[in-house]
Design a protein around this motif. Structure first.
Motif, short mmCIF file in Angstrom:
data_model
loop_
_atom_site.label_atom_id
_atom_site.label_comp_id
_atom_site.label_asym_id
_atom_site.label_seq_id
_atom_site.Cartn_x
_atom_site.Cartn_y
_atom_site.Cartn_z
N LEU A 59 0.91 -1.16 -0.10
CA LEU A 59 0.05 -0.14 -0.13
C LEU A 59 0.75 1.26 -0.08
O LEU A 59 0.75 2.16 -0.80
N TRP A 60 1.96 1.08 0.79
CA TRP A 60 3.17 2.32 0.73
C TRP A 60 3.68 2.56 -0.40
O TRP A 60 4.04 3.70 -0.79
N HIS A 75 2.61 2.95 -3.45
CA HIS A 75 1.92 3.68 -4.48
C HIS A 75 1.91 5.15 -4.10
O HIS A 75 2.27 5.48 -2.96
N ASP A 76 1.87 5.80 -5.12
CA ASP A 76 1.78 7.39 -4.91
C ASP A 76 0.35 7.74 -3.91
O ASP A 76 -0.57 6.86 -4.25
N ARG A 135 -2.92 5.34 -4.47
CA ARG A 135 -3.31 4.46 -3.30
C ARG A 135 -4.61 4.68 -2.96
O ARG A 135 -5.40 3.53 -2.67
N ASP A 136 -5.12 5.81 -2.80
CA ASP A 136 -6.63 6.20 -2.64
C ASP A 136 -7.52 5.34 -3.75
O ASP A 136 -8.55 4.95 -3.20
N ARG A 195 -4.19 1.89 7.23
CA ARG A 195 -4.87 2.61 6.30
C ARG A 195 -4.47 4.24 6.44
O ARG A 195 -3.92 5.04 5.75
N THR A 239 -1.68 6.63 4.58
CA THR A 239 -2.24 7.46 3.93
C THR A 239 -2.02 8.96 4.59
O THR A 239 -1.88 10.00 3.72
#
Length: 315
Positions: free
Chosen positions: A79-80, A82-83, A87-88, A266, A270
């Motif tokens: 998850l981390w 990704h930009d 990610r969202d 999450r 995020t």
């Protein structure tokens, strides 16, 4: 304010790629080495690292990480990588259409700024070949669907300016649409909450409190329920103080028996490059315990080490 701790002298993406390749080689993966690199690179640096790794080893770094890691650490680290917008988009696709975790979808949509949402919609369409609005339409219902669709698609001002007269009037309109009447005029709530800027909503809340003796938050809890209430509460709380809102979400993830790791990772992942420093401050103020200590006591192993790396020094 970000908690991300990037080294003062940064290795090149090529050096990072070589270090990761070494960490993967041989029997078992040197997980500590992997965490020490990726947990200390910002979104741009992580993107360059992935490009360089592919160019050097003709292999997708995310696929390699997935094959080398497992469990909660694998989920968190992937998850981390990704930009933020990508990610969202992934979180929304997963929570709207696969896991049907509408609480999480609502949190992501209703806590993002108008410019973040605009970019997110573009990325979502590029990634999945379908619009975010379409997936909201298909997977939500009733007033909850109406507020999410209005919130993602309505342009809103992002500055600190407030029209006090309008805010006072909106407070009256919301009172008439909710607490003053039998039943609730949800359409009015959807319109005001999706069209007003964060600064304007915070001002409406102040006027509401001054006029009717309690916050808009209490009125929402009295007048609405379920996912619709969750959307309105997220919008108004993030308009006032997003860090305080996310401190509460994190507390909820760790409270009681067991930990909601999906929620925990999450929020930390995020918000790490946005305002995690402020969230840590709000957490300490409200719960008299540092967020680092709370995470330390609720997690273990490399997964714990990774989250603590993102949280930065314990303070």
């Amino acid at each position: 304010m970000s908690t991300l701790n990037v080294p003062p002298v940064l290795p090149s993406p090529r050096d990072d790629a070589m270090q990761l390749y070494r960490a993967f080689k041989g029997f078992g993966c040197d997980t500590t080495a992997v965490i020490n690199i990726v947990a200390h690179r910002d979104a741009t640096q992580r993107a360059y690292l992935q490009q360089e790794y592919r160019a050097m080893y003709s292999e997708d770094l995310l696929k390699r990480l997935s094959s080398e890691l497992s469990g909660k650490l694998e989920n968190a680290l992937l998850l981390w990588m990704h930009d933020p917008a990508g990610r969202d988009a992934i979180i929304l696709k997963q929570t709207l259409t696969v896991a049907k975790n509408l609480e999480a979808s609502t949190e992501v949509i209703c806590s993002r700024t108008p410019s973040q949402l605009q970019y997110l919609r573009q990325i979502y369409h590029t990634k999945f070949g379908i619009s975010l609005d379409h997936d909201i339409e298909r997977n939500t219902s009733g007033d909850h669907k109406k507020i999410l669709l209005a919130y993602v698609s309505t342009p809103r001002h992002e500055g600190p300016e407030v029209n006090r007269e309008m805010a006072e009037n909106d407070a009256k309109v919301l009172y008439k649409a909710g607490e003053k009447k039998l039943g609730t005029d949800e359409k009015t709530f959807v319109q005001i909450f999706s069209e007003r800027s964060a600064a304007q909503l915070a001002a409406i809340n102040n006027f509401y409190h001054g006029k009717y003796g309690h916050s808009l938050k209490k009125a929402i809890k009295n007048e609405t329920s379920g996912n619709f209430a969750h959307a309105l509460l997220t919008i108004v709380q993030c308009a006032e103080n997003p860090a305080k809102y996310f401190a509460k979400v994190l507390r909820k993830a760790m409270k009681g028996l067991g930990t909601d790791d999906t929620k925990l990772m999450r929020v930390i992942i995020t918000r790490s490059e946005i305002d995690l420093q402020y969230i840590k401050g709000e957490y300490l103020k409200k719960y008299k315990k540092t967020l680092n200590d709370a995470v330390h006591s609720e997690t273990s192993g490399h997964y714990r080490a990774f989250l603590l790396s993102l949280l930065g020094p314990n303070q």
